[in-house]
Design a protein around this motif. Structure first.
Motif, PDB file in Angstrom:
ATOM      1  N   ASN A   1       5.638   6.785   0.809  1.00 21.80           N
ATOM      2  CA  ASN A   1       6.092   5.640   1.585  1.00 21.80           C
ATOM      3  C   ASN A   1       5.322   4.410   1.120  1.00 21.80           C
ATOM      4  O   ASN A   1       4.267   4.521   0.496  1.00 21.80           O
ATOM      5  N   VAL A   2       5.857   3.231   1.460  1.00 19.82           N
ATOM      6  CA  VAL A   2       5.180   1.980   1.115  1.00 19.82           C
ATOM      7  C   VAL A   2       5.180   1.049   2.326  1.00 19.82           C
ATOM      8  O   VAL A   2       6.228   0.791   2.929  1.00 19.82           O
TER       9      VAL A   2
ATOM     10  N   ASP B   1       7.542   0.070  16.602  1.00 22.55           N
ATOM     11  CA  ASP B   1       7.839   1.500  16.533  1.00 22.55           C
ATOM     12  C   ASP B   1       8.672   1.754  15.279  1.00 22.55           C
ATOM     13  O   ASP B   1       9.798   1.266  15.156  1.00 22.55           O
ATOM     14  N   VAL B   2       8.105   2.499  14.338  1.00 28.01           N
ATOM     15  CA  VAL B   2       8.798   2.778  13.070  1.00 28.01           C
ATOM     16  C   VAL B   2       8.979   4.280  12.873  1.00 28.01           C
ATOM     17  O   VAL B   2       9.052   4.773  11.748  1.00 28.01           O
ATOM     18  N   SER B   3       9.069   4.994  13.977  1.00 27.32           N
ATOM     19  CA  SER B   3       9.144   6.460  13.904  1.00 27.32           C
ATOM     20  C   SER B   3      10.309   6.942  13.057  1.00 27.32           C
ATOM     21  O   SER B   3      10.204   7.956  12.351  1.00 27.32           O
ATOM     22  N   ASP B   4      11.430   6.223  13.108  1.00 27.13           N
ATOM     23  CA  ASP B   4      12.610   6.650  12.364  1.00 27.13           C
ATOM     24  C   ASP B   4      12.648   6.084  10.952  1.00 27.13           C
ATOM     25  O   ASP B   4      13.625   6.292  10.221  1.00 27.13           O
ATOM     26  N   ARG B   5      11.599   5.388  10.546  1.00 24.79           N
ATOM     27  CA  ARG B   5      11.586   4.758   9.225  1.00 24.79           C
ATOM     28  C   ARG B   5      10.657   5.478   8.242  1.00 24.79           C
ATOM     29  O   ARG B   5      10.646   5.161   7.055  1.00 24.79           O
ATOM     30  N   ILE B   6       9.848   6.388   8.744  1.00 25.29           N
ATOM     31  CA  ILE B   6       8.925   7.132   7.888  1.00 25.29           C
ATOM     32  C   ILE B   6       9.679   8.300   7.248  1.00 25.29           C
ATOM     33  O   ILE B   6      10.441   9.011   7.923  1.00 25.29           O
TER      34      ILE B   6
ATOM     35  N   PRO C   1       9.163   2.947  -2.341  1.00 24.99           N
ATOM     36  CA  PRO C   1       8.314   4.014  -2.888  1.00 24.99           C
ATOM     37  C   PRO C   1       8.439   4.199  -4.395  1.00 24.99           C
ATOM     38  O   PRO C   1       7.494   4.673  -5.039  1.00 24.99           O
ATOM     39  N   ASP C   2       9.579   3.831  -4.986  1.00 27.56           N
ATOM     40  CA  ASP C   2       9.780   4.059  -6.423  1.00 27.56           C
ATOM     41  C   ASP C   2       9.105   3.010  -7.297  1.00 27.56           C
ATOM     42  O   ASP C   2       9.032   3.164  -8.520  1.00 27.56           O
TER      43      ASP C   2
ATOM     44  N   MET D   1       0.853  -1.188   0.000  1.00 24.84           N
ATOM     45  CA  MET D   1       0.000   0.000   0.000  1.00 24.84           C
ATOM     46  C   MET D   1       0.887   1.235   0.000  1.00 24.84           C
ATOM     47  O   MET D   1       1.758   1.383   0.858  1.00 24.84           O
ATOM     48  N   ASP D   2       0.679   2.117  -1.000  1.00 31.65           N
ATOM     49  CA  ASP D   2       1.371   3.408  -1.030  1.00 31.65           C
ATOM     50  C   ASP D   2       0.637   4.404  -0.137  1.00 31.65           C
ATOM     51  O   ASP D   2      -0.590   4.385  -0.046  1.00 31.65           O
ATOM     52  N   PHE D   3       1.385   5.292   0.503  1.00 24.00           N
ATOM     53  CA  PHE D   3       0.750   6.395   1.229  1.00 24.00           C
ATOM     54  C   PHE D   3       1.717   7.577   1.270  1.00 24.00           C
ATOM     55  O   PHE D   3       2.943   7.407   1.171  1.00 24.00           O
ATOM     56  N   ASP D   4       1.157   8.742   1.401  1.00 20.31           N
ATOM     57  CA  ASP D   4       1.954   9.974   1.429  1.00 20.31           C
ATOM     58  C   ASP D   4       1.983  10.556   2.831  1.00 20.31           C
ATOM     59  O   ASP D   4       0.972  10.554   3.552  1.00 20.31           O
TER      60      ASP D   4
END
Length: 738
Positions: free
Chosen positions: A91-92, A81-86, A173-174, A29-32
């Protein structure tokens, strides 16, 4: 409340899967992200097992989440916790989902899809922005899916991976996923949906070690067998450089046939075969959605003339991520190997649930094996969270009449209220309370524990009634103990434990009731065990239960001690006990004042004994005393595991008697140190990281007796042949004359 502490009573996320295909499809799932993110947490689960991906990488290093439950009743959510991965902008979020325990093969009956026929995935990503607003990305019909390189993924059968079908960058994302297929959605009200969705309470499965191959042989042309030197549980990592399209087959086994090939007959219907189709060039691969029990890996399919390097195969060891807490060493290298075998059996079978065996088409949470070994397990590792999860599984599977099941999580076709198996519902909470001092192992289940006791304390019941049905002293060595007698022993023992637990949680009326029930049940046992003044059942198991469980007094007890000693002498001080009796045998002998006989049993090297297995190359505990013998070769192929921890319950005695470390109060708040000195060993030393801190005790033989050195974080009562001492925490040295 933080994002990771979110309640899941209301789960608003869809359950999704690809509309067709086996194996482990890819979902994305793509998201912005349009603002600065303060925190980001993913909550994910599956009816099946999954791997979570975010922006091209795996989110965590755990294996086979969300774990195994009775999915009809509950399924667990893992939070990351993915705070540092966004990243700002696109994003995907991606996932792979496979059948696992939900929709794959498991158990001894050839069942596939016991809980459901397809794997489903569900998750939410919660973004908290710096301005205080929130956004949630959910699984929904907007997600897309595609078939990937994993065409088969089954816990028993194995995994097939075609690297030519890898989709490069699919979770980044690409990547353009517009042509991927729409997902299917499980409709609200579907019977496959669980009653409850909750945070995962246990210890997830992780990689705990890697075992490089120790040797490689070629038993037949083009067939190579890699020996890891240790029976283990997990997967084999493959490293190859072969032409594209080459199919490599990995077969897993615990033993070798006479011709040097891998022995797989004892796996029954579990194929335990992984396949890898190469894309060409140097490639490294390990399976994601299967696991095996094995020491040997047989590799087939390498190009003709290939001479594989030793690093072609590496064992990747999986286990619930428990902190190990024990060390043991003595002057006998064979006993040290036995302790290592017990450790490895524990590691291999504590994989989300306490299983009986990790290799064949079974791998079930047998309650008897669990309660027989749990005291040893509490020494070997911190198992608190592991058992908080499993006690839920156990009570989810409890029968409406109060009977605890033969296996947990629940699986049909198996029974309830079997003596020594169902008693796990009483014994496991008790042992955990004793080990950790936490009554929360008891309180949540108290009413259900009482329901079980109400069932087994009736005159007619399956557990200990006149027509008792159970597994008896499973896999005893030509020495059968009546199932009713075993049930009556456990009934009395359970009642005593219930009275102690009732006192601990302030249930005074229950304490009085179960104290009286314990005495009544002891009388029933005595009447069954004796005929008048003579012992009616003279097996080692019957005598060991009577002594270890405190079921007799006075002259009756003395007669039983003599009967046990005589029974051993009749077999040249060799055991005849099965699953029920073995764990109680050495403790009973020590309690009866014959620690020397317990030591003799430990050090025996003939058949049947623990060291017989060691002498014949065992690196884990065998299911049967005769799983393999020099005279007969392999035992009954229908049920013959070489990694079954039940007989490893002697570990409890090794710590509590041979090394002398035992709790005098719940949670090791005080200690009782009663070592079993013997001139058969030059030294013994052990340590245990209790909830109070590290306890260590070591003794060694001297010219005049023994020297003992104790390190304790709490007060201890030290009971030695030359007297009793009360000591405070700290280091203490004792000289003990012979």
């Amino acid at each position: 409340m933080s994002l990771k502490e979110r309640s899941f009573e209301k789960w608003e996320n869809d359950w999704i899967r690809l509309r067709w295909g086996d194996g482990a499809p890819l979902l994305r799932m793509d998201f912005d992200v349009c603002g600065a993110v303060r925190a980001a947490t993913i909550h994910a689960t599956a009816l099946g097992v999954f791997e979570l991906r975010l922006n091209g990488d795996s989110v965590d290093d755990i294996h086979l989440p969300p774990g195994w439950t009775d999915y009809r009743k509950r399924v667990y959510v893992h939070s990351f916790d993915v705070s540092d991965r966004i990243v700002p902008g696109k994003n995907v979020l991606g996932a792979l989902v496979a059948p696992g325990w939900f929709a794959g093969f498991f158990g001894p009956f050839g069942d596939r899809g016991y809980y459901g026929h397809d794997a489903w995935f569900s998750c939410e990503l919660v973004l908290e922005y710096e301005d205080g607003t929130f956004e949630t990305i959910r699984t929904s019909p907007e997600w897309k899916g595609a078939l990937g390189p994993i065409s088969q993924a089954d816990l028993l059968m194995g995994e097939t991976y075609d690297s030519r079908k890898e989709i490069s960058g699919w979770d980044t994302p690409d990547f353009d996923g517009s042509k991927w297929k729409p997902v299917s959605v499980l409709r609200e009200g579907d019977e496959r949906l669980p009653e409850s969705i909750e945070p995962y309470p246990g210890e997830p499965i992780r990689t705990i070690a890697e075992l490089p191959a120790q040797s490689v042989s070629e038993p037949s042309p083009g067939v190579f067998v890699f020996d890891l030197g240790q029976n283990m549980v997990g997967v084999a990592r493959l490293k190859i450089d072969v032409p594209a399209g080459t199919e490599i087959v990995l077969r897993h086994g615990e033993m070798l046939n006479d011709d040097g090939s891998v022995y797989t007959e004892n796996l029954r219907s579990a194929k335990a075969i992984d396949r890898y189709i190469a894309s060409g060039g140097e490639e490294i691969w390990q399976p994601r959605f299967t696991f095996h029990g094995f020491r040997y890996v047989q590799v087939e399919g390498l190009p003709a003339g290939c001479d594989p390097a030793l690093d072609t195969i590496c064992g990747v060891v999986w286990m619930s991520g428990l902190k190990e807490t024990a060390s043991f060493e003595c002057s006998s290298e064979k006993v040290n190997r036995l302790f290592s075998n017990i450790q490895w059996g524990f590691r291999g079978n504590y994989l989300d649930v306490p299983t009986d065996c990790p290799q064949r088409d079974e791998r079930l949470g047998w309650t008897g094996d669990t309660q027989m070994f749990i005291r040893s397990a509490t020494y070997l590792a911190d198992v608190q969270s592991f058992f908080k999860k499993w006690l839920v599984d156990l009570h989810d599977a409890q029968h409406p009449d109060g009977g605890y099941p033969d296996v947990a999580p629940f699986m049909g076709r198996l029974g309830y209220a079997s003596a020594a198996w169902a008693d796990a519902g009483i014994i496991c909470p008790y042992v955990l309370w004793q080990a950790y001092g936490d009554t929360e192992f008891i309180r949540p289940w108290w009413s259900q524990m009482k329901n079980f006791m109400a069932l087994i304390c009736t005159d007619e019941n399956r557990h200990n009634g006149p027509n008792a049905q159970s597994f008896g002293d499973w896999l005893h060595f030509n020495s059968e103990t009546p199932t009713r007698l075993i049930g009556l022993a456990y009934r009395a023992y359970d009642a005593r434990l219930m009275s102690e637990m009732a006192a601990a949680i302030g249930e005074e009326n229950d304490r009085i009731f179960f104290e009286a029930e314990a005495e009544k049940s002891r009388d029933l046992f005595r009447c069954e065990f004796f005929q008048g003044s003579e012992i009616a059942v003279k097996t080692q198991t019957a005598c060991a239960l009577a002594i270890a469980m405190d079921l007799l007094d006075g002259e009756d007890l003395e007669k039983t001690k003599d009967c046990l000693f005589q029974g051993l002498e009749e077999h040249n001080v060799y055991l005849t006990t099965g699953f029920v009796g073995t764990g109680y045998l050495c403790p009973a002998l020590t309690k009866a004042g014959r620690c020397d006989l317990a030591v003799q049993l430990l050090l025996n090297e003939g058949h049947p004994s623990w060291l017989y297995e060691v002498n014949n190359g065992a690196t884990t505990i065998w299911e049967r005393w005769n799983s393999w013998t020099e005279e007969g070769g392999f035992g009954d192929v229908g049920m013959n595991s070489f990694n079954h921890y039940a007989f490893g319950a002697v570990c409890e005695w090794m710590f509590e008697s041979l090394a002398g470390i035992r709790p005098a109060s719940p949670g090791f708040q005080t200690l009782e140190i009663v070592p079993c000195f013997t001139d058969r060993l030059d030294y013994v030393k052990a340590s245990y990281d209790s909830v109070q801190g590290r306890i260590s005790n070591q003794w060694k033989k001297t010219s005049s007796g023994w020297t003992m050195e104790l390190e304790t974080p709490v007060p201890a009562t030290v009971i030695l042949p030359n007297g009793t001492s009360q000591v405070e925490k700290g280091r203490h040295i004792f000289e003990v004359p012979a």
